[in-house]
Design an enzyme around this catalytic site. Structure first.
Site, short mmCIF file in Angstrom:
data_model
loop_
_atom_site.label_atom_id
_atom_site.label_comp_id
_atom_site.label_asym_id
_atom_site.label_seq_id
_atom_site.Cartn_x
_atom_site.Cartn_y
_atom_site.Cartn_z
N ASP A 177 0.85 -1.19 0.00
CA ASP A 177 0.00 0.00 0.00
C ASP A 177 0.89 1.24 0.00
OD1 ASP A 177 -2.40 1.66 0.51
OD2 ASP A 177 -1.48 1.95 2.47
N ASP B 215 -3.44 2.51 -5.56
CA ASP B 215 -2.28 2.59 -4.67
C ASP B 215 -2.03 1.32 -3.86
OD1 ASP B 215 -4.49 2.76 -3.05
OD2 ASP B 215 -3.81 4.51 -1.91
N GLU B 216 -2.63 0.21 -4.27
CA GLU B 216 -2.45 -1.05 -3.56
C GLU B 216 -2.31 -2.20 -4.56
OE1 GLU B 216 -5.11 -0.67 0.46
OE2 GLU B 216 -6.20 -0.80 -1.44
#
Length: 474
Positions: free
Chosen positions: A18, A147-148
């Site tokens: 993350d 974003d992960e």
């Protein structure tokens, strides 16, 4: 434990990565600032108290006590003047002392409030995806959001860390450290990693509940940690997949902790929740047989769109115009998937100045993908509930899909008219597919209430609440 023989369960070496406060971090790096120590927030409108906070840095969250999604007027200072806002302090019961006012205004003055740049965030995401491919093949990488991502490092650990005396747990930690360093070195963004030598679920739980609090920003939860870590979660809602509503239903069964869920009778859970109850029981025991290579596809899905309006809408005709536009946009997405819907739902949220309970309504209908029918249905649902007031949030959703080959006809239907409508719809969709959604529109998009032109210029992202789902507009 007793219930699960973990030696029979599949094992993978998973890193769930993350990017810490991704949007805010990208903006900090672009300005030569440290993402961890700078107070910065990304806001939809930076010149007014009506802006939406889309993302914020860790320092911003710590100083002002705000999460990513919120309104500028919820802050303890005015975003334009940077002066203290006593109203918010009173609402939250915070004693207003001279020291507190000085503290807020000091940090307000040094806080960066910047507009979103989704194109830049996507570009940085692509750079990070390429870094992932330095450690695993594309088939071992599953993007979870912008974003992960999950990375299955099962086949890579021995390549990067060949030392035989190290355990796979130690090797996973060392490779995850290398990934963190390379992301920081090439982008300036810090990454947090949840690890597991078992499955993706435990990696996600490790990230959410421990990694974000550690000095290294890494944590490993594997089968041997289920009893000491998974069962020790203080709240049911700390567990992935359990929201407040599910937690209340579990409470009614006498289950208030993850440990109690893991030790409950799975047959009783199945009676209450169906197969989902059995899945909850397995998850509470750390068992998850999904993997990075086979993306989970839910059996029952839906398509929807939600948006926050740029101002309070009090004119019913304007509200209905936006509802029709959203109904059409989601209908376009529905037809692209070759589906028809038999359930239509709407959500209408009021402005903060109008303290009314939000509208939620749904109805079933014969399977259709017709823009006309769906728009009419959405408006009818709205009219059946709306009694006036200032509206600020709107959502439209279709579910209960069938294949587009399914058609329900009655003796009163004009088959020629239906065929012509479908042909016209197909032609319009084709033109928009080639030239853009706004290339063929009704004249009412020129009115001040329409949102089609403004939203067609937005780039979507998972934190972009103002944009909603934009598939039909692109």
């Amino acid at each position: 434990m007793g219930y699960i023989d973990y030696s029979l369960e599949p094992r993978s070496d998973i890193a769930f990565i993350d990017m810490k406060s991704f949007y805010a971090s990208v903006e900090c790096v672009a300005r030569g600032l440290n993402p961890l120590t700078t107070s910065l927030c990304v806001m939809s409108r930076t010149d007014t108290s009506k802006g939406l906070i889309l993302a914020s840095s860790p320092t911003f969250k710590a100083v002002f006590g705000k999460s990513n999604v919120g309104r500028a007027y919820d802050l303890p200072f005015d975003v334009v003047t940077r002066k203290f806002n006593p109203q918010k302090a009173r609402q939250e019961g915070i004693p207003i002392t001279r020291e507190y006012v000085e503290f807020i205004e000091k940090w307000a003055q040094r806080t960066f409030i910047v507009p979103p740049r989704m194109d830049e965030y996507i570009a940085q995401n692509m750079r990070i995806q390429k870094i992932f491919q330095d450690f695993a093949s594309p088939s071992d990488i599953l993007p979870y959001s912008i974003d992960e991502a999950f990375i299955d490092l099962t086949g890579s650990l021995n390549y990067f860390i060949p030392e035989k005396q190290l355990s796979r747990r130690q090797k996973l930690d060392l490779v995850s450290d290398q990934i963190q360093y390379k992301i920081w070195k090439e982008t300036g963004v810090y990454a947090t990693v949840g690890m597991s030598n078992a499955n993706p679920l435990l990696a996600k739980l490790a990230l959410d509940n421990e990694a974000k609090k550690t000095r290294t920003m890494r944590a490993n939860w594997s089968y041997e940690d289920v009893e000491t870590k998974v069962w020790a979660l203080p709240n049911l809602t700390d567990f992935w997949g359990i929201g407040h509503r599910t937690a209340k239903r579990l409470n009614r069964l006498g289950i208030s902790t993850v440990k109690e869920l893991a030790n409950a009778n799975p047959d009783r859970l199945k009676e209450e929740f169906g197969v989902v109850g059995v899945q909850l029981w397995f998850h509470a025991n750390g068992v998850d047989e999904s993997n990075v290579h086979e993306v989970y596809k839910p059996k029952s899905s839906g398509l929807g769109n939600a948006q926050i309006l740029p101002r309070d809408y009090t004119n019913q005709a304007e509200i209905e115009l936006v509802l029709k536009e959203m109904a059409e946009q989601v209908a376009v997405r529905l037809r692209k998937k070759g589906k028809k819907t038999s359930r239509v739902s709407i959500y209408v949220g009021y402005s903060k100045i109008d303290r009314q309970q939000s509208i939620q309504a749904q109805t079933t209908l014969d399977p259709t993908a017709s823009t006309r029918i769906l728009a009419e249905t959405v408006v009818q649902l709205f009219r059946s509930k709306y009694k006036g007031g200032a509206v600020r949030r709107i959502g439209v959703r279709y579910s209960r899909f069938v294949e587009d080959s399914v058609t329900v006809l009655s003796l009163f239907d004009d088959l020629d008219a239906l065929d012509k409508e479908e042909d016209l719809q197909e032609t319009i969709d084709g033109i928009r597919e080639k030239f853009g959604f706004t290339s063929l529109q009704r004249a009412n998009i020129l009115t001040s209430g329409s949102r089609v032109k403004a939203r067609s210029l937005l780039t979507g992202g998972h934190a972009s609440g103002a944009a909603g789902g934009l598939d039909g507009l692109k």
